[in-house]
Scaffold this motif. Sequence first.
Motif, PDB file in Angstrom:
ATOM      1  N   GLN A 188      13.959  48.494 -17.838  1.00 51.29           N
ATOM      2  CA  GLN A 188      13.992  47.048 -17.712  1.00 51.29           C
ATOM      3  C   GLN A 188      13.092  46.417 -18.763  1.00 51.29           C
ATOM      4  O   GLN A 188      12.062  46.970 -19.148  1.00 51.29           O
ATOM      5  CB  GLN A 188      13.541  46.581 -16.325  1.00 51.29           C
ATOM      6  N   SER A 243      22.813  45.517 -15.142  1.00 53.04           N
ATOM      7  CA  SER A 243      22.835  44.254 -14.427  1.00 53.04           C
ATOM      8  C   SER A 243      23.627  43.209 -15.202  1.00 53.04           C
ATOM      9  O   SER A 243      23.355  42.952 -16.378  1.00 53.04           O
ATOM     10  CB  SER A 243      21.403  43.761 -14.206  1.00 53.04           C
ATOM     11  N   SER A 418      27.715  49.444  -4.872  1.00 53.12           N
ATOM     12  CA  SER A 418      26.322  49.222  -4.483  1.00 53.12           C
ATOM     13  C   SER A 418      25.911  50.169  -3.369  1.00 53.12           C
ATOM     14  O   SER A 418      24.763  50.642  -3.330  1.00 53.12           O
ATOM     15  CB  SER A 418      26.132  47.769  -4.035  1.00 53.12           C
ATOM     16  N   GLU A 433      14.253  43.056  -8.892  1.00 56.56           N
ATOM     17  CA  GLU A 433      15.431  43.780  -9.380  1.00 56.56           C
ATOM     18  C   GLU A 433      16.640  43.493  -8.509  1.00 56.56           C
ATOM     19  O   GLU A 433      17.757  43.325  -9.021  1.00 56.56           O
ATOM     20  CB  GLU A 433      15.129  45.273  -9.416  1.00 56.56           C
ATOM     21  N   ASP A 436      17.845  40.136  -9.461  1.00 54.85           N
ATOM     22  CA  ASP A 436      18.501  40.122 -10.770  1.00 54.85           C
ATOM     23  C   ASP A 436      19.919  40.652 -10.680  1.00 54.85           C
ATOM     24  O   ASP A 436      20.837  40.092 -11.283  1.00 54.85           O
ATOM     25  CB  ASP A 436      17.690  40.952 -11.765  1.00 54.85           C
ATOM     26  N   TYR A 437      20.113  41.749  -9.939  1.00 58.30           N
ATOM     27  CA  TYR A 437      21.471  42.278  -9.767  1.00 58.30           C
ATOM     28  C   TYR A 437      22.382  41.240  -9.113  1.00 58.30           C
ATOM     29  O   TYR A 437      23.508  40.989  -9.574  1.00 58.30           O
ATOM     30  CB  TYR A 437      21.445  43.546  -8.917  1.00 58.30           C
ATOM     31  N   LYS A 440      22.911  38.152 -11.636  1.00 60.34           N
ATOM     32  CA  LYS A 440      23.735  38.417 -12.824  1.00 60.34           C
ATOM     33  C   LYS A 440      25.132  38.888 -12.460  1.00 60.34           C
ATOM     34  O   LYS A 440      26.089  38.610 -13.188  1.00 60.34           O
ATOM     35  CB  LYS A 440      23.033  39.418 -13.730  1.00 60.34           C
ATOM     36  N   ASP A 441      25.257  39.608 -11.353  1.00 57.85           N
ATOM     37  CA  ASP A 441      26.597  40.005 -10.926  1.00 57.85           C
ATOM     38  C   ASP A 441      27.418  38.782 -10.534  1.00 57.85           C
ATOM     39  O   ASP A 441      28.622  38.704 -10.811  1.00 57.85           O
ATOM     40  CB  ASP A 441      26.517  40.992  -9.766  1.00 57.85           C
TER      41      ASP A 441
END
Length: 859
Positions: A188, A243, A418, A433, A436-437, A440-441
Amino acid sequence: MAGANSEIDASKRILQRFQKALIHSGLLYIIIDLFCLLIPKLLFMTKYFFSVLLFIGFCAQGATVTGTIRSAKDGKALPFSSILLKGSTKGVSANSNGFYTLSLSAGSYILVCQFIGYTTEEKKITVGKDNIIIDFELNAREYDLKDVVVKSGGEDPAYAIIRKAIEKRAEHLTEIKEFSTEVYIKGQMQLRSFPKKFFGEKVDFEDGDTSKRKMLFLSETIAKYSVEVPNKKKIEVLSTKVSGRSDGFGFSNPQIISFYENTISMGRSLNPRGFISPLADNALNYYRYKFEGTFYEFGKEVSRVKVIPKRMYEPLFSGYINITENDWRIQSVDLMLLKQQQMQLLDTLVIQQQYVPAGDVWVIKNQVIYPSGKFFGFDFFGSFLQVYDKFNLTPAFKPKFFDNTILKYYDSSNKKTSAYWDSIRPLPLSIEEIKDYKKKDSLEVVRKDPRYLDSLDRIRNKFSLKGFLLTGQTISKQKYKTTITFQSLLTSLNYNTVEGGVLQYSPIVRKEFEGRRSFSITPSLRYGFANKHFNPSLSVNYIFGKKYIENLSFSGGRKVYQFNNAEPISENINSLYTLQSEYNYMKIYEANYFTIRYAKGIGNGVNISGDFQFQDRIPLENLADMTVWKNYPNRQFTPNYPTELTSTNMVRNQAATVTFGLTWRPGAKYIEYPDRKVNIGSRQPTFTASITQGINGLLGSDVDFTRWKIGVSDELNLKLAGRFNYNITVGGFLNAAKTFIPDYQHYLGNQTILSAAALNSFQLATYYRYSNTASFNATAHIEYHLNGLISNKIPGFRKLNWFFVTGANGLHIKNGTDYAEYFIGLENIFKIIRVDFVQGFEKAGAKPTGFRISIPLIR
């Protein structure tokens, strides 16, 4: 009928239970139902027997152990701590918040918790069917110094430890001859802050978030890593994710930094020489060591040694290294690199490693690299974690298992759910994290919406005066994966003594498809305002190939060529020299032409190509009245042809030629994606060969010649001694029955202050003086980049981090013509600029000299 229906119903129930078995209880239910179906007479006994097994299996399913690892002193989380099952190399790591999760079958275990600089703690647990929480609070390690007595002026005990570790270095480097392991990689990069504008452009991440803290990149990979010394390795990526990029491939190449190596390579961009290991054979010349005490780990006494660079501006580490007693192995490291240690781009780089015993040897358990720095107002930091598990030190590799593919992404490796990742990753995600996933997903879904893509295109495609005049502009239609790139007016306008002011506009239309396939069209419109010649042409290029890359291109129309078709001087630079200094170096002609070319990679480092070209060449003359910005009474423009070769201009002629080429780099390695292979080079030289045949009579062609060329080139990493590059060619004409100047063997000369291409040119040679049709010629270009060697010893100067570079260029032609030049210079000036002093030697006795400056993107 009722019996049949009952049998159907029974079969349905069995199928339903079969499905449940696949999901929940594995083979136990499957075996039960097969026996129930095939042996009804034993139904009762079978069900009873397997129900007992099912009950045992249910009890053995186990549970999940979770917890947090903190410092006992201040309660701070200890990121990426290790949790091991005692007596094995199996375990997990905590995340950046110190939280871990571990799935275990029912039974009794001893958990071993480790973190560098803290005492190891063990806890005995019993796992049943319920999940349990086991937290750890580790105390800062206290080191035993009671038996150590250092006399005044005496040597620190650390030196004896380090000497023994150095003696064992080579043995430990290769003692594990082969292994395979599973590795989890998470990388990251984040921003703490960033400027509002960069080079006049607004910095916008298009995520709707105005905060300065940004997660730039986040990826995870699980791979099988196989190694056989001395230099065979293979990485098989089982799963990977990035991501915000559902089709992306994450950071997947595990790099175990072995401090048993003499020189630690961290990539050319950080330091092209590499860094000296604290255990290198000559480490005592570079480091001071201080004994910090001992502790016990896995029943072994371990010495903690502080590593201190003797001098600044040497490629050295600072920090701590822990060495086991008697066998003198690395137990763990906590080392740092700083800018003062000749590190570029970053401000700091921290490396932490933890090793664990595996039989008679120790293997790496985890490695974390923490980069951080500031660059043009971007304040960034990150972490790159590798967790190793399931070591097999006696693997049975199949024949030809190690081939030229060193990194392979299996099909669907980037399509895992997932739920899969939640079940397989050896450490839980941190809260940021997870956010963020999700963020951004979600953004990726939105960004695939045609309406969003259209709105984004409307914003990006707005007319920009700066783009039109200076930088160029790209218009996109993202939902169709299509772009149109327009060059700037500044680069489109030029001047020469033949056409006067010239406008050449060549927009590029590009369409991308799945995989590596792409298609581009480039119309080129050129107009000379003084000679009023209009030269239009069109180029089409198609890139494809499922396994290896292939390229098919076609071009045709009317075009202006330099007599050396390789274009030794750019039109922009020639324009400046023509207008400002009254030098018209560029010599040109017009041609009606068409070209078709095909190139293909065929594996094993081999690429082949072939092209056919036809030119109807038309000579051009200088204008009668030419413009200059500054008049020099003692200078005048030279005719528009190479006066070094001829006293008259070329007559109109036609030339049909066919060229075949081959490039081979032995030992080439590949990255294999599900739909393609990518050549990433090798440690061997690159060999090239080409032959060009002028075909007399075809389409009225006047030429008749056969020209050949063979070359070898390489970049040799000398580690601390720098880098040595070379490019050597031999060639000539097997037949030169009918040639014109464009058909000659030309060389890239240079008569401007700006450097020509390194390893392929002569910095002081005139552009056409050495062009020839001899049966044999040879060139040699060598460069030695010291990369900080010597310059880091000069007080004051070493702070600039500028590097010395030297080399030579040589030419031999069979007719007796020879030319040579050598140079010495400074590079890495402000990271991008290079300045050379060049001394030439001509056979006639002349010794030209000059300075040459190299600036990226300017030629």
